[in-house]
Scaffold this motif. Structure first.
Motif, PDB file in Angstrom:
ATOM      1  N   PHE A  20       0.846  -1.187   0.000  1.00 46.37           N
ATOM      2  CA  PHE A  20       0.000   0.000   0.000  1.00 46.37           C
ATOM      3  C   PHE A  20       0.885   1.242   0.000  1.00 46.37           C
ATOM      4  O   PHE A  20       2.023   1.201   0.493  1.00 46.37           O
ATOM      5  CB  PHE A  20      -0.908   0.035   1.239  1.00 46.37           C
ATOM      6  N   ILE A  21       0.366   2.329  -0.543  1.00 40.33           N
ATOM      7  CA  ILE A  21       1.101   3.595  -0.510  1.00 40.33           C
ATOM      8  C   ILE A  21       0.196   4.683   0.059  1.00 40.33           C
ATOM      9  O   ILE A  21      -1.032   4.619  -0.047  1.00 40.33           O
ATOM     10  CB  ILE A  21       1.618   4.014  -1.907  1.00 40.33           C
ATOM     11  N   LEU A  22       0.810   5.670   0.679  1.00 39.41           N
ATOM     12  CA  LEU A  22       0.105   6.845   1.183  1.00 39.41           C
ATOM     13  C   LEU A  22       0.934   8.055   0.783  1.00 39.41           C
ATOM     14  O   LEU A  22       2.097   8.176   1.192  1.00 39.41           O
ATOM     15  CB  LEU A  22      -0.065   6.778   2.701  1.00 39.41           C
ATOM     16  N   GLU A  23       0.355   8.921   0.001  1.00 39.99           N
ATOM     17  CA  GLU A  23       1.084  10.094  -0.482  1.00 39.99           C
ATOM     18  C   GLU A  23       0.280  11.358  -0.220  1.00 39.99           C
ATOM     19  O   GLU A  23      -0.942  11.375  -0.379  1.00 39.99           O
ATOM     20  CB  GLU A  23       1.379   9.971  -1.977  1.00 39.99           C
ATOM     21  N   VAL A  24       0.991  12.393   0.232  1.00 42.16           N
ATOM     22  CA  VAL A  24       0.412  13.726   0.371  1.00 42.16           C
ATOM     23  C   VAL A  24       1.331  14.664  -0.398  1.00 42.16           C
ATOM     24  O   VAL A  24       2.299  15.204   0.156  1.00 42.16           O
ATOM     25  CB  VAL A  24       0.307  14.153   1.856  1.00 42.16           C
ATOM     26  N   ARG A  56       1.257  17.648  -1.455  1.00 40.40           N
ATOM     27  CA  ARG A  56       1.417  19.027  -0.967  1.00 40.40           C
ATOM     28  C   ARG A  56       2.566  19.145   0.014  1.00 40.40           C
ATOM     29  O   ARG A  56       3.279  20.159   0.042  1.00 40.40           O
ATOM     30  CB  ARG A  56       0.107  19.490  -0.324  1.00 40.40           C
ATOM     31  N   TYR A  57       2.763  18.104   0.837  1.00 38.95           N
ATOM     32  CA  TYR A  57       3.831  18.128   1.840  1.00 38.95           C
ATOM     33  C   TYR A  57       4.957  17.152   1.506  1.00 38.95           C
ATOM     34  O   TYR A  57       5.821  16.885   2.338  1.00 38.95           O
ATOM     35  CB  TYR A  57       3.253  17.812   3.225  1.00 38.95           C
ATOM     36  N   ARG A  58       4.934  16.627   0.298  1.00 39.25           N
ATOM     37  CA  ARG A  58       5.953  15.699  -0.196  1.00 39.25           C
ATOM     38  C   ARG A  58       6.131  14.493   0.738  1.00 39.25           C
ATOM     39  O   ARG A  58       7.226  14.015   0.979  1.00 39.25           O
ATOM     40  CB  ARG A  58       7.294  16.418  -0.416  1.00 39.25           C
ATOM     41  N   ILE A  59       4.987  14.010   1.236  1.00 42.14           N
ATOM     42  CA  ILE A  59       4.975  12.828   2.089  1.00 42.14           C
ATOM     43  C   ILE A  59       4.730  11.603   1.215  1.00 42.14           C
ATOM     44  O   ILE A  59       3.842  11.600   0.364  1.00 42.14           O
ATOM     45  CB  ILE A  59       3.864  12.922   3.160  1.00 42.14           C
ATOM     46  N   SER A  60       5.522  10.556   1.433  1.00 41.64           N
ATOM     47  CA  SER A  60       5.365   9.317   0.677  1.00 41.64           C
ATOM     48  C   SER A  60       5.754   8.140   1.562  1.00 41.64           C
ATOM     49  O   SER A  60       6.891   8.075   2.055  1.00 41.64           O
ATOM     50  CB  SER A  60       6.232   9.332  -0.580  1.00 41.64           C
ATOM     51  N   ALA A  61       4.794   7.241   1.782  1.00 41.65           N
ATOM     52  CA  ALA A  61       5.047   6.093   2.653  1.00 41.65           C
ATOM     53  C   ALA A  61       4.518   4.824   2.008  1.00 41.65           C
ATOM     54  O   ALA A  61       3.588   4.855   1.195  1.00 41.65           O
ATOM     55  CB  ALA A  61       4.394   6.302   4.015  1.00 41.65           C
ATOM     56  N   GLN A  62       5.122   3.695   2.380  1.00 41.87           N
ATOM     57  CA  GLN A  62       4.697   2.388   1.887  1.00 41.87           C
ATOM     58  C   GLN A  62       4.320   1.524   3.090  1.00 41.87           C
ATOM     59  O   GLN A  62       4.950   1.614   4.147  1.00 41.87           O
ATOM     60  CB  GLN A  62       5.813   1.696   1.095  1.00 41.87           C
ATOM     61  N   GLY A  63       3.304   0.703   2.911  1.00 43.39           N
ATOM     62  CA  GLY A  63       2.855  -0.161   3.996  1.00 43.39           C
ATOM     63  C   GLY A  63       2.490  -1.541   3.495  1.00 43.39           C
ATOM     64  O   GLY A  63       2.287  -1.752   2.298  1.00 43.39           O
ATOM     65  N   GLN A  64       2.408  -2.483   4.419  1.00 41.16           N
ATOM     66  CA  GLN A  64       1.988  -3.839   4.086  1.00 41.16           C
ATOM     67  C   GLN A  64       1.458  -4.511   5.340  1.00 41.16           C
ATOM     68  O   GLN A  64       1.987  -4.320   6.441  1.00 41.16           O
ATOM     69  CB  GLN A  64       3.150  -4.657   3.507  1.00 41.16           C
ATOM     70  N   GLU A  65       0.418  -5.303   5.159  1.00 36.65           N
ATOM     71  CA  GLU A  65      -0.160  -6.049   6.274  1.00 36.65           C
ATOM     72  C   GLU A  65       0.413  -7.461   6.284  1.00 36.65           C
ATOM     73  O   GLU A  65       0.323  -8.175   5.287  1.00 36.65           O
ATOM     74  CB  GLU A  65      -1.685  -6.094   6.123  1.00 36.65           C
ATOM     75  N   VAL A  66       1.008  -7.834   7.413  1.00 35.36           N
ATOM     76  CA  VAL A  66       1.606  -9.163   7.557  1.00 35.36           C
ATOM     77  C   VAL A  66       1.024  -9.824   8.801  1.00 35.36           C
ATOM     78  O   VAL A  66       1.150  -9.305   9.900  1.00 35.36           O
ATOM     79  CB  VAL A  66       3.146  -9.079   7.676  1.00 35.36           C
ATOM     80  N   ASP A  67       0.370 -10.959   8.590  1.00 34.92           N
ATOM     81  CA  ASP A  67      -0.255 -11.698   9.693  1.00 34.92           C
ATOM     82  C   ASP A  67      -1.122 -10.802  10.575  1.00 34.92           C
ATOM     83  O   ASP A  67      -1.071 -10.864  11.807  1.00 34.92           O
ATOM     84  CB  ASP A  67       0.811 -12.397  10.544  1.00 34.92           C
ATOM     85  N   ALA A 119      -1.904   8.150  10.703  1.00 40.90           N
ATOM     86  CA  ALA A 119      -1.794   9.319  11.568  1.00 40.90           C
ATOM     87  C   ALA A 119      -0.331   9.694  11.809  1.00 40.90           C
ATOM     88  O   ALA A 119       0.037  10.873  11.755  1.00 40.90           O
ATOM     89  CB  ALA A 119      -2.497   9.046  12.902  1.00 40.90           C
ATOM     90  N   VAL A 120       0.502   8.707  12.053  1.00 42.65           N
ATOM     91  CA  VAL A 120       1.922   8.985  12.278  1.00 42.65           C
ATOM     92  C   VAL A 120       2.576   9.524  11.008  1.00 42.65           C
ATOM     93  O   VAL A 120       3.382  10.459  11.052  1.00 42.65           O
ATOM     94  CB  VAL A 120       2.645   7.713  12.774  1.00 42.65           C
ATOM     95  N   VAL A 121       2.227   8.950   9.860  1.00 44.20           N
ATOM     96  CA  VAL A 121       2.794   9.417   8.593  1.00 44.20           C
ATOM     97  C   VAL A 121       2.376  10.863   8.306  1.00 44.20           C
ATOM     98  O   VAL A 121       3.192  11.694   7.902  1.00 44.20           O
ATOM     99  CB  VAL A 121       2.361   8.498   7.430  1.00 44.20           C
ATOM    100  N   CYS A 122       1.109  11.172   8.544  1.00 41.05           N
ATOM    101  CA  CYS A 122       0.574  12.500   8.211  1.00 41.05           C
ATOM    102  C   CYS A 122       0.781  13.531   9.316  1.00 41.05           C
ATOM    103  O   CYS A 122       0.594  14.730   9.082  1.00 41.05           O
ATOM    104  CB  CYS A 122      -0.912  12.399   7.901  1.00 41.05           C
TER     105      CYS A 122
END
Length: 314
Positions: free
Chosen positions: A195-199, A201-212, A271-274
């Motif tokens: 998964f990705i989360l991008e904002v 406007r604030y040049r925020i870019s994060a990647q995520g994954q659900e494991v177990d 929330a932590v990413v943003c």
């Protein structure tokens, strides 16, 4: 395919917040747990007169977001628990709120077995890093015959299966997305797409994954450089990750994840990413498709294979 297990739980006094016992079919081990408020009743139980290992569990006084654990062993657990119940200045421990005792139904667990289990459990809790250990310097105890060590390896495996069911997560293995998957564990570890989360406007870019069932934000993900939301919510978690160097300065206006980190939910991760409250179910989208986490989860539900009986009812 992972083998199923049968776990038997017994509410000793018939209430969900009282004493509880747990057993696994075909395992000689026995687990007894309860709140500190029920200690007077717990120490009267026959299990407390046996040799075993125990856990004292409660919030960390220095950080309420973390769990503090003390791991001990004794051939007279009742007496040890009475000692631990004393005030700190009298040699006791103040932090703990629950106790969990692990003994053997056939009473073949010896003092040497208990010392070995204690040593191994401290090592496991240190490696998983899901709690703050209240033990002093960890010691290694290997003075057991090879056959006994094999028996205790199985005993440890069962303890690690039972405790999370009872709400104790500190021994559960943390399978990070970046960790190589051994061939033997492919079937037992479930992984979602990235998964990705991008904002922008604030040049925020994060990647995520659900494991177990745990939602990880991946190493290298970029977050907002400061918390801009309300004082409530996940502000404390955001600060904790900075203090623990999970979030580190990247030389600019952002913070970067120094390692994969498991969150309790996609919204906590978002929330932590943003740097503010965020709905993780809509903020995270599947990499390459743009499908939201919520839509992806709904798709998994709709495409799951129904049992034959359910199909026949349609």
């Amino acid at each position: 395919m992972t083998q199923g297990r049968s776990l038997r739980l017994f509410l000793v006094d018939g209430t969900p917040n009282g004493l509880l016992t747990a057993e696994i079919m075909n395992w000689t081990g026995h687990v007894l747990t309860g709140p500190r408020s029920k200690l007077a009743e717990l120490v009267q139980r026959p299990e407390c007169a046996r040799t075993g290992v125990y856990f004292l569990v409660g919030p960390d006084p220095d950080d309420s977001l973390r769990t503090r654990v003390y791991i001990g062993e004794s051939d007279d657990v009742a007496q040890r628990l009475r000692t631990h119940n004393r005030p700190e200045e009298q040699g006791g421990k103040d932090f703990w709120e629950r106790v969990c005792l692990n003994t053997s139904k056939d009473q073949n667990l010896t003092k040497a077995h208990a010392k070995y289990l204690e040593s191994q459990l401290i090592q496991i809790a240190t490696q998983t890093a899901r709690c703050v250990l209240s033990n002093g310097t960890a010691h290694s105890y290997n003075n057991l015959p090879e056959s006994d060590r094999a028996d205790m390896a199985f005993f440890l495996e069962q303890i690690r299966i039972v405790l999370p069911v009872l709400g104790f997560e500190f021994l559960r293995e943390l399978t990070k997305p970046s960790a190589p998957t051994a061939a033997s564990s492919v079937a037992s570890v479930s992984r979602s797409p990235r998964f990705i989360l991008e904002v922008p406007r604030y040049r925020i870019s994060a990647q995520g994954q659900e494991v177990d069932g745990e939602f990880f934000v991946l190493k290298g993900s970029r977050t907002r450089g400061e918390w801009v939301g309300t004082e409530r919510g996940y502000r404390g978690l955001y600060k904790q990750l900075i203090d623990e160097s999970v979030l580190v300065a990247d030389g600019g206006e952002h913070l970067t994840f120094s390692d994969d980190y498991a969150f309790s939910s996609p919204s906590a991760a978002a929330a932590v990413v943003c740097g503010r409250a965020a709905n993780g179910r809509t903020s995270w989208v599947v990499e390459g498709s743009g499908q939201t986490y919520a839509a992806w989860q709904e798709q998994q539900l709709n495409t799951s294979v129904l049992p034959t009986g359910a199909e026949a009812c349609e």
